[in-house]
Design a protein around this motif. Structure first.
Motif, PDB file in Angstrom:
ATOM      1  N   ALA A  48      -2.416  16.670  -4.165  1.00 15.61           N
ATOM      2  CA  ALA A  48      -2.133  15.999  -2.887  1.00 15.61           C
ATOM      3  C   ALA A  48      -3.333  15.162  -2.450  1.00 15.61           C
ATOM      4  O   ALA A  48      -3.189  14.009  -2.021  1.00 15.61           O
ATOM      5  N   THR A  49      -4.511  15.727  -2.582  1.00 13.94           N
ATOM      6  CA  THR A  49      -5.727  15.001  -2.198  1.00 13.94           C
ATOM      7  C   THR A  49      -5.963  13.808  -3.125  1.00 13.94           C
ATOM      8  O   THR A  49      -6.322  12.719  -2.670  1.00 13.94           O
ATOM      9  N   SER A  50      -5.737  13.998  -4.393  1.00 15.74           N
ATOM     10  CA  SER A  50      -5.946  12.918  -5.364  1.00 15.74           C
ATOM     11  C   SER A  50      -4.977  11.761  -5.143  1.00 15.74           C
ATOM     12  O   SER A  50      -5.373  10.591  -5.183  1.00 15.74           O
ATOM     13  N   PHE A  51      -3.709  12.068  -4.901  1.00 17.01           N
ATOM     14  CA  PHE A  51      -2.739  11.002  -4.620  1.00 17.01           C
ATOM     15  C   PHE A  51      -3.118  10.242  -3.348  1.00 17.01           C
ATOM     16  O   PHE A  51      -2.967   9.020  -3.281  1.00 17.01           O
ATOM     17  N   ALA A  52      -3.611  10.945  -2.351  1.00 21.44           N
ATOM     18  CA  ALA A  52      -4.050  10.280  -1.123  1.00 21.44           C
ATOM     19  C   ALA A  52      -5.226   9.344  -1.399  1.00 21.44           C
ATOM     20  O   ALA A  52      -5.296   8.235  -0.861  1.00 21.44           O
ATOM     21  N   HIS A  53      -6.146   9.769  -2.257  1.00 18.97           N
ATOM     22  CA  HIS A  53      -7.287   8.911  -2.602  1.00 18.97           C
ATOM     23  C   HIS A  53      -6.846   7.699  -3.414  1.00 18.97           C
ATOM     24  O   HIS A  53      -7.358   6.585  -3.197  1.00 18.97           O
ATOM     25  N   ILE A  54      -5.933   7.884  -4.324  1.00 16.77           N
ATOM     26  CA  ILE A  54      -5.414   6.747  -5.101  1.00 16.77           C
ATOM     27  C   ILE A  54      -4.743   5.748  -4.161  1.00 16.77           C
ATOM     28  O   ILE A  54      -4.953   4.535  -4.266  1.00 16.77           O
ATOM     29  N   GLN A  55      -3.973   6.265  -3.223  1.00 16.06           N
ATOM     30  CA  GLN A  55      -3.275   5.396  -2.272  1.00 16.06           C
ATOM     31  C   GLN A  55      -4.248   4.599  -1.405  1.00 16.06           C
ATOM     32  O   GLN A  55      -4.036   3.418  -1.156  1.00 16.06           O
ATOM     33  N   ILE A  56      -5.313   5.240  -0.970  1.00 15.75           N
ATOM     34  CA  ILE A  56      -6.270   4.513  -0.121  1.00 15.75           C
ATOM     35  C   ILE A  56      -6.994   3.439  -0.941  1.00 15.75           C
ATOM     36  O   ILE A  56      -7.297   2.359  -0.427  1.00 15.75           O
ATOM     37  N   LEU A  57      -7.252   3.697  -2.208  1.00 11.56           N
ATOM     38  CA  LEU A  57      -7.867   2.670  -3.058  1.00 11.56           C
ATOM     39  C   LEU A  57      -6.937   1.472  -3.227  1.00 11.56           C
ATOM     40  O   LEU A  57      -7.381   0.318  -3.153  1.00 11.56           O
ATOM     41  N   LEU A  58      -5.661   1.735  -3.459  1.00 15.76           N
ATOM     42  CA  LEU A  58      -4.700   0.637  -3.546  1.00 15.76           C
ATOM     43  C   LEU A  58      -4.639  -0.117  -2.222  1.00 15.76           C
ATOM     44  O   LEU A  58      -4.600  -1.347  -2.196  1.00 15.76           O
ATOM     45  N   GLY A  59      -4.647   0.624  -1.121  1.00 19.48           N
ATOM     46  CA  GLY A  59      -4.616   0.004   0.198  1.00 19.48           C
ATOM     47  C   GLY A  59      -5.837  -0.850   0.482  1.00 19.48           C
ATOM     48  O   GLY A  59      -5.727  -1.935   1.060  1.00 19.48           O
ATOM     49  N   LEU A  60      -7.008  -0.373   0.075  1.00 15.61           N
ATOM     50  CA  LEU A  60      -8.229  -1.159   0.276  1.00 15.61           C
ATOM     51  C   LEU A  60      -8.195  -2.450  -0.531  1.00 15.61           C
ATOM     52  O   LEU A  60      -8.605  -3.509  -0.042  1.00 15.61           O
ATOM     53  N   CYS A  61      -7.717  -2.365  -1.760  1.00 11.27           N
ATOM     54  CA  CYS A  61      -7.580  -3.587  -2.574  1.00 11.27           C
ATOM     55  C   CYS A  61      -6.619  -4.561  -1.893  1.00 11.27           C
ATOM     56  O   CYS A  61      -6.895  -5.763  -1.811  1.00 11.27           O
ATOM     57  N   LEU A  62      -5.508  -4.040  -1.410  1.00  9.87           N
ATOM     58  CA  LEU A  62      -4.535  -4.881  -0.712  1.00  9.87           C
ATOM     59  C   LEU A  62      -5.123  -5.508   0.544  1.00  9.87           C
ATOM     60  O   LEU A  62      -4.842  -6.664   0.856  1.00  9.87           O
ATOM     61  N   TYR A  63      -5.907  -4.738   1.255  1.00 12.07           N
ATOM     62  CA  TYR A  63      -6.482  -5.222   2.516  1.00 12.07           C
ATOM     63  C   TYR A  63      -7.274  -6.502   2.297  1.00 12.07           C
ATOM     64  O   TYR A  63      -7.222  -7.418   3.113  1.00 12.07           O
TER      65      TYR A  63
END
Length: 154
Positions: A48-63
């Motif tokens: 759960a923690t790892s998926f959240a970190h992957i998602q935030i990395l994708l989000g930061l790239c998108l930002y």
């Protein structure tokens, strides 16, 4: 590249939500039934923690490549008054980052605690707060303020 990242970000959100719900199920069950904290409980916490970190990395790239946030950053005075632009430029990213911090703290505290019941309790409380923050800032398809499709195609 933008559309690929946007699609991945859209799909990984479901991995985050499902893994957090699963982790919460195990955490509350373990907490209220005094079960031992097993290797599978730890794996679910970690996933759960790892998926959240992957998602935030994708989000930061998108930002940094999104036309919406580029407009927000370059035209802040006007953009802050536009609901959709402000949501993606400031609200969504801020709340999601806070949610990631909450989930990470909860995961770290649970991992380091020695008593099984406390591990489950810590995980349950921190992950619940993180999930509620996430749910409040997803641009749901049913939202009258800012909506996006549940699934994007590649």
């Amino acid at each position: 590249m933008y559309s690929t990242l946007l699609t991945l970000h859209s799909w990984v959100r479901w991995l985050v939500l499902v893994s957090l719900l699963l982790a919460l199920f195990y955490a509350y069950r373990g907490w209220f039934t005094n079960k031992p904290f097993t290797k599978s409980d730890n794996t679910i916490r970690n996933l759960a923690t790892s998926f959240a970190h992957i998602q935030i990395l994708l989000g930061l790239c998108l930002y940094y490549i999104s036309p919406i946030t580029t407009y927000f950053l370059h035209n802040f005075k006007e953009a802050v008054h536009q609901r959709e632009i402000r949501f993606f430029g400031m609200e969504h990213s801020s709340v999601m980052f806070i949610a990631l911090v909450v989930i990470t703290i909860g995961s770290s505290k649970a991992k380091r605690h020695s008593q099984d019941k406390q591990k489950f309790k810590i995980m349950a409380l921190w992950f619940t707060i993180g999930l509620l923050l996430i749910l409040s800032s997803i641009p749901w398809a049913f939202s009258p303020l800012v909506s996006r499709p549940y699934f994007r195609a590649f």
